[in-house]
Motif scaffolding. Structure first.
Motif, PDB file in Angstrom:
ATOM      1  N   GLU A 130       0.820  -1.210   0.000  1.00 46.50           N
ATOM      2  CA  GLU A 130       0.000   0.000   0.000  1.00 46.50           C
ATOM      3  C   GLU A 130       0.854   1.260   0.000  1.00 46.50           C
ATOM      4  N   ILE A 131       1.948   1.218   0.787  1.00 42.92           N
ATOM      5  CA  ILE A 131       2.848   2.378   0.788  1.00 42.92           C
ATOM      6  C   ILE A 131       3.416   2.580  -0.609  1.00 42.92           C
ATOM      7  N   PHE A 132       3.776   1.452  -1.215  1.00 41.94           N
ATOM      8  CA  PHE A 132       4.333   1.493  -2.556  1.00 41.94           C
ATOM      9  C   PHE A 132       3.357   2.124  -3.540  1.00 41.94           C
TER      10      PHE A 132
ATOM     11  N   LEU B  17       8.198   5.447   3.696  1.00 43.50           N
ATOM     12  CA  LEU B  17       8.145   6.137   2.410  1.00 43.50           C
ATOM     13  C   LEU B  17       9.290   7.134   2.287  1.00 43.50           C
ATOM     14  N   SER B  18       9.515   7.916   3.358  1.00 44.50           N
ATOM     15  CA  SER B  18      10.559   8.936   3.273  1.00 44.50           C
ATOM     16  C   SER B  18      11.918   8.288   3.103  1.00 44.50           C
ATOM     17  N   LEU B  19      12.138   7.185   3.827  1.00 39.46           N
ATOM     18  CA  LEU B  19      13.418   6.488   3.723  1.00 39.46           C
ATOM     19  C   LEU B  19      13.639   6.004   2.288  1.00 39.46           C
ATOM     20  N   ALA B  20      12.595   5.383   1.724  1.00 41.54           N
ATOM     21  CA  ALA B  20      12.726   4.839   0.373  1.00 41.54           C
ATOM     22  C   ALA B  20      13.001   5.946  -0.632  1.00 41.54           C
ATOM     23  N   VAL B  21      12.222   7.025  -0.547  1.00 34.46           N
ATOM     24  CA  VAL B  21      12.403   8.114  -1.501  1.00 34.46           C
ATOM     25  C   VAL B  21      13.781   8.745  -1.341  1.00 34.46           C
TER      26      VAL B  21
END
Lengths: 294, 328
Positions: A130-132, B17-21
């Motif tokens: 979902e985050i993806f 999310l922030s880590l991935a981006v």
């Protein structure tokens, strides 16, 4: 007569079964299939039908209207649009097919793993999915593509494949959840069948029909995404001819009112997407509809 | 307690999310100095470059940079936009209204029109009007947004010269009428691109609904078709329509971003495109988090809505059924 006093729930008698079979072509997307076949063949055998080198820049004849010599005109760099359509179609279709195949593969593995996993792991995987899905895919694709360097057919297909699996994975997981308790899966596990064995022999044949439609739609999505990205200048570069990169000359075409540079590749693009959609809808199958009660 | 849990999920999601981006953006080979210094970046001597990297904090390992970013972010300092040379939040603040206007109006139009269109098609099921609308809808849903934008620009701005082709207002600013004129084309593209999908979903949901037994009961009690459709079927279809509205946010947002970029409309989408293209890290981070946050929130909203309107969803979850997925 007032609607309140009409008969309801009347079913027409089933039509008498006639011996004459339904014609074979009935209900099949023939036009779409024919168009796709035509485009595919044209792209495969493009050296036979094109007369000009699609990459040759004939600067004397730049931005020419369609006429006898240049069937679809030339673009602002003097390249023959008719030849570019077929050569570019190769690239566009290849990106679409490769990306959809890759995303289907990832989706099947992740979806099945999530469906078979213990509950906590399943929840984790689904949350991550979902985050993806929460980043607009355009941004995600641009980021990944930037990390891979200058775009090629392969890298763009890779990126689109890597970003396009989430929807299919969710469906696969739902299907696997419904199947996992079936006795034949249990039997296969008890007999020592490994993850990939169960996936291939028992699960995939069962969920294949339900993801078929989505996979076909992924082909469509990937072709459209390639075109959008190349148009924006973050996908395939101008010298790699595809329907999208042909459209990236649109800004200059708009300034000079050269409608053919925008219209012709776009029409091919839209017609192809439409044909794929029609075939996808047909694959999804017409459910045997009950009679309306209304 | 439940709210707390949801909040926790939101925060953890945003962190991941922030880590991935952050990692994805830093791994990209582009030159962030180019967006800070523009043309001058290429003329910098190696010493000047090194100094610039130290002063912008680009010389440290990625995880150190991330922790520092996080610390600052928690204090409300989201860093500087390399390109605009001001605080990220300030850059965004100037644009967010435009996107909300375009996206919000688009959202409202899409769902009110889709409601009407879906009802109309379901009412006319398999009659010529329904068939024509279905075909037409399939065609519109196949047209990529950027190409529709180009087409409309070509027709209305280049040939007919009745509407502006880009921007959100004329040079020197304009009144409401001027802004509205600039909105027409982008809005038309946003709406056309998404309308059919939602209308079709509603149509199919209604077609399922009219096949259930309660419809037969209601009709045999003498209720009119119209009343059954509007008061019974539509009512039963609305929960899934509402959660569909919430789930649709990322799609409509993504579409808005593309449309903004094609029309050079000064909004979040154009900004996101620029920042991803020119490695404007800090700006990109906040834009991704903002978009992601909105999407995660709307997913939660979707769930809350369908729980509230349809108690069966909650009941299924309470029973611990894993099959509690919503089928929208």
């Amino acid at each position: 007569m007032d609607e309140r006093f009409s008969l309801v729930g009347v079913r027409p008698l089933p039509a008498e079964t006639t011996l004459t079979k339904r014609p074979w072509y009935k209900g099949k997307p023939l036009l779409a299939a024919a168009f796709l076949a035509l485009v595919t063949l044209g792209c495969l055998f493009c050296p036979l039908i094109t007369t000009r080198d699609p990459a040759y820049m004939d600067l004397l004849n730049s931005a020419r209207r369609p006429d006898g010599t240049f069937l679809f005109g030339t673009d602002t760099m003097g390249r023959d649009i008719f030849s570019m359509i077929w050569y570019g179609g190769r690239v566009s279709l290849a990106v679409g097919l490769l990306a959809a195949a890759l995303s289907a593969l990832i989706a099947v593995v992740i979806g099945t793993a999530s469906g078979l996993a213990p509950r906590w792991l399943d929840t984790c995987i689904m949350r991550l999915t979902e985050i993806f899905m929460s980043v607009p895919s355009l941004l995600l694709v641009m980021l990944l593509q930037a990390a891979l360097g200058k775009a090629t057919v392969w890298s763009l297909a890779l990126v689109l494949g890597l970003t396009g699996w989430a929807g299919v994975a969710k469906v696969v997981r739902t299907e696997v959840l419904a199947l996992r308790r079936s006795e034949y899966i249990l039997a296969a596990r008890a007999a020592g069948g490994g993850f990939f064995h169960i996936l291939r022999r028992h699960l995939a044949p069962n969920f294949f029909p339900s993801i078929m439609f989505m996979v076909v739609m992924n082909v469509r999505g990937a072709i459209a995404a390639e075109a959008t990205l190349s148009f924006l200048g973050v996908g395939l570069p101008l010298e790699v001819i595809s329907w999208g990169s042909m459209l990236s000359l649109s800004q200059t075409a708009l300034a000079s009112g050269a409608w053919w540079i925008i219209l012709i590749p776009g029409l091919f693009l839209v017609a192809t997407l439409l044909a794929i959609t029609e075939i996808g809808n047909w694959l999804r199958g017409s459910s045997n509809k009950k009679h309306s009660n209304l | 307690m439940k709210l707390f849990k949801k909040l926790l999920i939101l925060i953890v999601s945003l962190l991941i999310l922030s880590l991935a981006v952050f990692y994805a953006a830093r791994l990209a080979p582009g030159d962030p100095l180019a967006s800070w210094y523009g043309e001058r970046a290429e003329r910098l001597t190696p010493e000047e470059r090194a100094q610039a990297e130290v002063s912008l904090g680009l010389d440290q390992p990625i995880h150190v940079q991330y922790v520092r970013w996080l610390k600052n972010a928690l204090r409300g300092d989201f860093g500087l936009s390399f390109k605009y040379k001001t605080g990220v939040l300030e850059v965004i603040r100037g644009r967010v209204g435009n996107t909300l206007l375009l996206g919000g109006l688009g959202f409202l139009l899409i769902f009110s029109l889709a409601l009407g269109l879906g009802l109309l098609c379901a009412w006319q099921e398999d009659k010529p009007l329904d068939k024509v609308l279905c075909k037409l809808g399939t065609v519109t849903s196949c047209i990529p947004e950027f190409w529709l934008s180009l087409l409309l620009i070509l027709i209305f701005a280049v040939y007919l010269r009745v509407l502006p082709s880009s921007g959100a207002w004329s040079v020197g600013g304009g009144g409401t009428a001027d802004r509205a004129r600039h909105l027409i084309l982008p809005l038309a593209v946003v709406v056309t691109g998404h309308l059919w999908y939602y209308a079709y979903m509603l149509r199919n949901r209604l077609l399922e609904e009219v096949r259930s037994d309660y419809v037969l009961l209601a009709r045999s009690e003498g209720l009119t078709r119209r009343r059954v459709m509007l008061h019974h079927c539509l009512r039963n279809a609305l929960p899934s329509y509402l959660s569909l509205m919430a789930i649709s946010v990322p799609h409509i947002m993504g579409g808005t971003y593309i449309v903004e970029t094609v029309f050079s409309y000064p909004g979040i989408g154009t900004l996101a495109y620029e920042s991803a293209r020119y490695q404007d890290y800090d700006l990109l981070m906040v834009l991704c988090l903002l978009s992601g946050g909105v999407v995660i929130l709307s997913n939660m909203l979707a769930q809350a809505v369908s729980e509230r309107v349809d108690p069966r969803v909650r009941a299924r979850e309470a029973m611990g059924g894993k099959g509690a997925d919503r089928h929208g």
